[in-house]
Motif scaffolding. Structure first.
Motif, PDB file in Angstrom:
ATOM      1  N   ALA A   1       3.681   1.441  -9.308  1.00 21.35           N
ATOM      2  CA  ALA A   1       4.013   0.563 -10.321  1.00 21.35           C
ATOM      3  C   ALA A   1       2.239   0.401 -10.078  1.00 21.35           C
ATOM      4  CB  ALA A   1       4.020  -0.618  -9.788  1.00 21.35           C
ATOM      5  N   GLU A   2       1.871   1.195  -8.866  1.00 21.43           N
ATOM      6  CA  GLU A   2       0.160   1.129  -9.242  1.00 21.43           C
ATOM      7  C   GLU A   2      -0.284   2.128  -8.923  1.00 21.43           C
ATOM      8  OE1 GLU A   2      -0.277   0.537  -4.602  1.00 21.43           O
ATOM      9  OE2 GLU A   2       0.510  -1.302  -4.471  1.00 21.43           O
ATOM     10  N   LYS A   3       0.435   3.778  -8.653  1.00 21.21           N
ATOM     11  CA  LYS A   3      -0.569   4.359  -9.387  1.00 21.21           C
ATOM     12  C   LYS A   3      -0.243   4.638 -11.166  1.00 21.21           C
ATOM     13  CE  LYS A   3       0.995   7.748  -6.048  1.00 21.21           C
ATOM     14  NZ  LYS A   3       1.352   9.307  -5.485  1.00 21.21           N
ATOM     15  N   ILE A   4       0.860   3.778 -11.902  1.00 19.24           N
ATOM     16  CA  ILE A   4       0.457   3.321 -12.978  1.00 19.24           C
ATOM     17  C   ILE A   4       0.009   2.790 -13.980  1.00 19.24           C
ATOM     18  CG2 ILE A   4       1.705   3.045 -15.032  1.00 19.24           C
ATOM     19  CD1 ILE A   4       4.560   3.656 -13.946  1.00 19.24           C
ATOM     20  N   ASN A   5      -0.286   1.561 -13.330  1.00 23.33           N
ATOM     21  CA  ASN A   5      -1.412   0.549 -13.193  1.00 23.33           C
ATOM     22  C   ASN A   5      -2.859   0.553 -13.655  1.00 23.33           C
ATOM     23  OD1 ASN A   5       0.167  -1.066 -13.672  1.00 23.33           O
ATOM     24  ND2 ASN A   5       0.768  -2.381 -12.069  1.00 23.33           N
ATOM     25  N   ALA A   6      -2.978   1.851 -12.093  1.00 23.09           N
ATOM     26  CA  ALA A   6      -4.691   2.190 -11.936  1.00 23.09           C
ATOM     27  C   ALA A   6      -4.622   3.439 -12.763  1.00 23.09           C
ATOM     28  CB  ALA A   6      -4.423   2.722 -10.863  1.00 23.09           C
ATOM     29  N   ASN A   7      -4.062   4.142 -13.460  1.00 16.68           N
ATOM     30  CA  ASN A   7      -4.111   5.413 -14.397  1.00 16.68           C
ATOM     31  C   ASN A   7      -4.313   4.769 -15.563  1.00 16.68           C
ATOM     32  OD1 ASN A   7      -3.690   7.877 -15.365  1.00 16.68           O
ATOM     33  ND2 ASN A   7      -1.941   7.676 -16.069  1.00 16.68           N
ATOM     34  N   LEU A   8      -3.341   3.683 -16.070  1.00 18.62           N
ATOM     35  CA  LEU A   8      -3.421   2.931 -17.713  1.00 18.62           C
ATOM     36  C   LEU A   8      -4.789   2.666 -17.467  1.00 18.62           C
ATOM     37  CD1 LEU A   8      -2.595   1.611 -19.966  1.00 18.62           C
ATOM     38  CD2 LEU A   8      -1.874  -0.081 -19.000  1.00 18.62           C
TER      39      LEU A   8
END
Length: 222
Positions: free
Chosen positions: A172-179
């Protein structure tokens, strides 16, 4: 007798220790403890019967001595009545010997009675303990099942939630950071394109004066 009482004190302890050592299957062990206790009770019952048997033998021997003493006393009295002092002396001697044996045997009987009372009391106590175990069996089995179910639930929760939730949060952290990165890039790219469009529009718009002159030329007005 010491052996009997030692068995009574040790049997419950040994069963409890076995239950703790092999707790992986408490229901079966509870049943086995009761079976073992009943087998031990059968042994104690035989030992108690033997103790009571010894008491019966001791009492019978005491009665024979008492009967013998009474018989010699009767002979002594008859000898005195018959004026035969010599026979009376012999009978009294026998009666004195029987009296000494009677006193000694009475002590034996008293000890056997004490031992028999203790054995019976211990046997009854052990029977009460077995009864208590049987009454407690269902409750203990239910608690064991509940404990095992809770243990499995805790293991499932610990294994699945600890691993899966941690990985989920990481993704979730990776996805949010990528977004967030992509949104920032979109904003930057969008601003650059707007500037280019504005410049083209500013300097690429048709000159109205030139268009008007061309229209007049075509109409032959110039």
């Amino acid at each position: 007798m010491a052996t009997i009482f030692q068995r009574i004190s040790l049997i419950v302890k040994s069963n409890v220790n076995e239950l703790l050592d092999r707790f992986e299957d408490p229901e079966k062990i509870i049943d086995q403890c009761i079976i073992d206790a009943k087998e031990e009770y059968s042994t104690l019952l035989k030992d108690t019967a033997s103790v009571k048997g010894n008491l019966s033998v001791a009492r019978e021997k005491l009665k024979k001595i008492q009967d013998s003493r009474a018989q010699w006393q009767s002979i002594a009295e008859k000898a005195v009545k018959a004026g035969n002092d010599n026979d009376a002396r012999k009978a009294l001697q026998k009666m004195t010997e029987d009296k000494a044996q009677e006193e000694s045997q009475a002590i034996v009987v008293a000890k056997c009675e004490e031992a028999a009372d203790k054995a019976v009391a211990a046997l009854n106590s052990f029977a009460d303990q077995i009864h208590a175990m049987e009454m407690k069996k269902s409750e203990l089995k239910s608690k064991a099942i509940a404990a095992r179910s809770q243990e499995k639930a805790n293991a499932i929760k610990s294994r699945n939630m600890a691993g899966s939730l941690s990985k989920f949060n990481e993704m979730a952290e990776k996805i949010n950071a990528n977004l967030a990165t992509q949104e920032a890039m979109a904003e930057l790219t969008g601003a650059s394109d707007k500037e280019e469009e504005d410049l083209i529009a500013k300097y690429s718009s048709p000159d109205v004066d030139d268009a008007l002159a061309e229209l007049k030329r075509q109409m032959g007005l110039e």
